[in-house]
Design an enzyme around this catalytic site. Structure first.
Site: not given
Ligand code: UGA
Ligand code: MN
Length: 334
Positions: A197, A280
């Site tokens: 995203d 991180e």
């Molecule tokens: C923030 C950070 O930008 C992420 O890199 C970090 O992993 C996350 O917080 C965290 O604290 O774990 P955020 O925008 O809140 O990001 O997270 P998402 O974009 O919803 O998820 C990060 C990645 O994991 C995405 O590429 C998403 O597609 C993936 N994801 C999310 C999964 O593979 N499975 C899920 O159930 C949810």
């Molecule tokens: Mn994100």
């Protein structure tokens, strides 16, 4: 009297001589004018001819160039390899949801513009989906398509706040393991974490150990970024507002790791057993000290990546249809 007549005759003779001179002069002048006019006409004709020949040649050369360029465009491959550039391994966790295809299409189109890029995409699913498989297959990009499910207890529930559980942990670790199993220490490469995203610009590639840069729209700020020591130019901290006490208070989109360096540190990975926001720091603590970090993006003065998040679409009408056993999209992949 005779004298007078003689005088008159003489005068007449003189004036007729003058007339002859004038006529001759006029004739010469006319001839000169005609010659000048004729020459100029001829010259004009010659210049016109040479001009049209040269523009025809120019058009022919342009046509040739155009044909060459359009043939190059036709054979252009997004996965083009340049042996002089390190390979970018972009690691992207992804999961099924209404916006997934839109997010992946947007990211894919950015990545397609980057030479020497290898996309490692890991679905949070038991088996690879045809949506992701087809997107990759038709893109021409170099990719590895993996799957890894988030353990049930770590999966966010539908209404649960997203800061409660880390996301992408299992998927990123699976990608890192693939890198360890498939790449060699002397391969030239850089590892990036590109969530599905986020929004990316196309800069930054050279990383000796770990590089860092500003991330737009992260941590509750317009930009979350490394702060450099003006004397040494090294990273002395971050401007982070959220949990600034973290060893590396930055977003996943804000750093890259040199591939050979990563391969030397087998313990470097993500973990479920760390506090919220420490993913991180968890991987980086094995890979670099603050002092070793390489500031990128014009000494951290430019923003080339944004932590964008897509609003979940409101699909009430779709839910109503679903209750009746119907779907707006039927067999169409959205
Ligand atoms: C923030 C950070 O930008 C992420 O890199 C970090 O992993 C996350 O917080 C965290 O604290 O774990 P955020 O925008 O809140 O990001 O997270 P998402 O974009 O919803 O998820 C990060 C990645 O994991 C995405 O590429 C998403 O597609 C993936 N994801 C999310 C999964 O593979 N499975 C899920 O159930 C949810
Ligand atoms: Mn994100």
């Amino acid at each position: 009297m005779l004298q007078e007549i003689k005088q008159n005759n003489l005068n007449l003779t003189v004036s007729s001589q003058e007339m002859g001179m004038k006529r001759r002069l006029l004739l010469v002048l006319t001839i000169v004018i005609v010659i000048i006019w004729f020459t100029s006409l001829r010259n004009r004709g010659t210049i016109g001819l040479s001009e049209s020949v040269s523009s025809e040649l120019e058009i022919a050369a342009l046509k040739q160039n155009l044909a060459k360029l359009s043939s190059e465009c036709r054979s252009w491959k997004p996965s083009r390899l340049d042996p002089h550039l390190p390979v970018i391994y972009a690691i992207t966790p992804t999961y099924a949801r209404p916006v997934q295809k839109a997010e992946l299409t947007r990211l894919l189109h950015t990545l397609m513009l980057v030479p020497n890029l290898h996309w490692i995409i890991i679905e949070d699913a038991e088996v690879p989906s045809s949506l992701v498989a087809n997107l990759l297959k038709n893109s021409g990009i170099t990719y590895t398509h993996l799957t890894a499910t988030t353990p049930k207890e770590w999966k966010l529930k539908e209404k649960e706040s997203n800061w409660k559980k880390p996301r992408g942990v299992q998927q990123r670790n699976t990608a890192l393991q693939w890198i360890r199993n498939n790449l060699k220490a002397d391969d030239q490469g850089v590892i990036y974490f590109a969530d599905d995203d986020n929004s990316y610009s196309l800069e930054m590639r050279d990383t000796q150990v770990v590089s860092v840069w500003p991330v737009g729209l992260a941590g509750g700020l317009m930009v979350e970024m490394p702060v450099l020591d003006p004397k040494t130019g090294h990273v002395k901290g971050w401007n982070s507002a959220w949990r600034p006490e973290r060893p590396f208070p930055l977003d996943m989109a804000g750093f890259a790791i040199n591939l050979s360096h990563f391969l030397k540190h087998t313990e470097a990975k993500f973990s479920f057993n760390v506090e919220n926001g420490y993913q991180e720091s968890e991987i980086l603590r094995h890979l670099a000290t603050r002092d070793q970090l390489e500031p990128k993006a014009d000494n951290c003065t430019k923003v080339y990546v944004w932590h964008t998040r897509t609003e979940a679409p409101k699909l009430q009408a779709e839910k109503q249809l679903n209750k009746k056993g119907l779907k707006s999209h039927g067999g169409i992949e959205v």
